[in-house]
Design an enzyme around this catalytic site. Sequence first.
Site, PDB file in Angstrom:
ATOM      1  N   GLN A  41      43.995 -35.584 -63.981  1.00 62.64           N
ATOM      2  CA  GLN A  41      45.166 -36.197 -64.608  1.00 62.64           C
ATOM      3  C   GLN A  41      44.763 -37.417 -65.424  1.00 62.64           C
ATOM      4  O   GLN A  41      43.916 -38.205 -65.017  1.00 62.64           O
ATOM      5  CB  GLN A  41      46.148 -36.617 -63.509  1.00 62.64           C
ATOM      6  CG  GLN A  41      47.570 -36.819 -63.982  1.00 62.64           C
ATOM      7  CD  GLN A  41      48.559 -36.801 -62.818  1.00 62.64           C
ATOM      8  OE1 GLN A  41      48.296 -36.205 -61.786  1.00 62.64           O
ATOM      9  NE2 GLN A  41      49.699 -37.443 -62.990  1.00 62.64           N
TER      10      GLN A  41
ATOM     11  N   SER B  57      39.498 -34.289 -58.991  1.00 65.24           N
ATOM     12  CA  SER B  57      40.858 -34.280 -58.428  1.00 65.24           C
ATOM     13  C   SER B  57      41.558 -32.967 -58.791  1.00 65.24           C
ATOM     14  O   SER B  57      41.149 -31.898 -58.360  1.00 65.24           O
ATOM     15  CB  SER B  57      41.632 -35.501 -58.928  1.00 65.24           C
ATOM     16  OG  SER B  57      42.872 -35.626 -58.266  1.00 65.24           O
ATOM     17  N   LEU B  58      42.617 -33.026 -59.595  1.00 63.47           N
ATOM     18  CA  LEU B  58      43.308 -31.834 -60.072  1.00 63.47           C
ATOM     19  C   LEU B  58      42.325 -30.798 -60.620  1.00 63.47           C
ATOM     20  O   LEU B  58      42.501 -29.589 -60.445  1.00 63.47           O
ATOM     21  CB  LEU B  58      44.298 -32.246 -61.173  1.00 63.47           C
ATOM     22  CG  LEU B  58      44.742 -31.169 -62.154  1.00 63.47           C
ATOM     23  CD1 LEU B  58      45.672 -30.196 -61.461  1.00 63.47           C
ATOM     24  CD2 LEU B  58      45.397 -31.788 -63.369  1.00 63.47           C
TER      25      LEU B  58
ATOM     26  N   ARG C  43      51.506 -28.646 -55.996  1.00 69.58           N
ATOM     27  CA  ARG C  43      50.812 -29.915 -55.764  1.00 69.58           C
ATOM     28  C   ARG C  43      51.512 -31.046 -56.515  1.00 69.58           C
ATOM     29  O   ARG C  43      51.748 -32.121 -55.970  1.00 69.58           O
ATOM     30  CB  ARG C  43      49.363 -29.775 -56.236  1.00 69.58           C
ATOM     31  CG  ARG C  43      48.486 -31.017 -56.059  1.00 69.58           C
ATOM     32  CD  ARG C  43      47.100 -30.714 -56.638  1.00 69.58           C
ATOM     33  NE  ARG C  43      46.089 -31.695 -56.294  1.00 69.58           N
ATOM     34  CZ  ARG C  43      45.749 -32.724 -57.060  1.00 69.58           C
ATOM     35  NH1 ARG C  43      46.365 -32.915 -58.214  1.00 69.58           N
ATOM     36  NH2 ARG C  43      44.790 -33.562 -56.678  1.00 69.58           N
TER      37      ARG C  43
ATOM     38  N   HIS D  76      45.197 -39.783 -53.453  1.00 72.27           N
ATOM     39  CA  HIS D  76      43.972 -39.797 -52.648  1.00 72.27           C
ATOM     40  C   HIS D  76      43.960 -40.952 -51.648  1.00 72.27           C
ATOM     41  O   HIS D  76      42.966 -41.669 -51.508  1.00 72.27           O
ATOM     42  CB  HIS D  76      42.736 -39.821 -53.557  1.00 72.27           C
ATOM     43  CG  HIS D  76      42.679 -38.641 -54.480  1.00 72.27           C
ATOM     44  ND1 HIS D  76      42.404 -37.364 -54.034  1.00 72.27           N
ATOM     45  CD2 HIS D  76      42.918 -38.536 -55.807  1.00 72.27           C
ATOM     46  CE1 HIS D  76      42.465 -36.531 -55.057  1.00 72.27           C
ATOM     47  NE2 HIS D  76      42.780 -37.214 -56.131  1.00 72.27           N
TER      48      HIS D  76
ATOM     49  N   GLN E 234      41.860 -32.822 -49.730  1.00 68.75           N
ATOM     50  CA  GLN E 234      41.622 -33.580 -50.962  1.00 68.75           C
ATOM     51  C   GLN E 234      42.697 -34.617 -51.280  1.00 68.75           C
ATOM     52  O   GLN E 234      42.398 -35.708 -51.772  1.00 68.75           O
ATOM     53  CB  GLN E 234      41.474 -32.607 -52.141  1.00 68.75           C
ATOM     54  CG  GLN E 234      40.918 -33.236 -53.405  1.00 68.75           C
ATOM     55  CD  GLN E 234      41.514 -32.621 -54.654  1.00 68.75           C
ATOM     56  OE1 GLN E 234      42.720 -32.683 -54.876  1.00 68.75           O
ATOM     57  NE2 GLN E 234      40.665 -32.035 -55.471  1.00 68.75           N
TER      58      GLN E 234
END
Length: 290
Positions: free
Chosen positions: A9, A87-88, A112, A194, A243
Amino acid sequence: MKAYVFPGQGAQFTGMGKDLYESNAKAKELFDKADDILGFKLTKIMFEGTAEEQKQTRVTQPAIFLHSVAVALTNDSFAPDMVAGHSLGEFSALVANKTLSFEDGLRLVAKRAAAMQRACEINPSTMAAILGLDDKVVEDICASIDEVVVAANYNCPGQLVISGSVKGIDIACEKLKAAGAKRALPLQVGGAFHSPLMEPAREELAAAIEQTTFAIPVCAVYQNVNASPAKDIAVIKKNLIAQLTAPVRWTQSVQAMVKDGGKTFIECGPGKVLQGLVKKIAPEAEVASL
């Protein structure tokens, strides 16, 4: 060996993917399919939307996933020896190495995004970028604060993003500047990604992941949670679920890929952020865009 890496992102921009959509029939099919699956015109927002529209989590995450996966799957030279995503981007990587189908990957990303948005509404929170301090110094200062504040993104040496309550981040930024940080910059994000504050989202996403079919990948994915290569489906699922509340160990992931033979890092998706991080982590590595 070629390592394909996928952004997270923040890499979005107006017009993202439009050239690919107009020039590649297979890409157009993926973009149109995404609109059908999501139930709204994601492509219109990607191609014509304002920066404000594109910043919405429900838009940003599927948009970056869609663009990244389309770039990889429609390129004849795409042949990964290893993959990783920030991440994503880990979801994009899992489609690229055939662990997830495009359709299932997109559905998980949409779930998500929605779950993270709800978690942000439950616990107002934020993040900040800390530049110029050793990781251990940042970790120790965060641990000393009587609020939720944790290391969230180990982006490269000297660049660590922290995540937590609004009050906790304010206190941490002041303490970190006093400790010698070159910058302690609050980020324009909707929540503490996170971090433990994402627990409600983790629980929601876990249920969706457990109901999704995962296949044996064609190459290892180096996962954010432990920066280790995985090909075992049970391990991949477990790490993907963890995650959301665990830090993104990007520095360690790139180091592990280099150690395992990764020489060329090819970024798939919008922007060149990951190429810049890779060069700071492993100056000897070659970087490129697909």
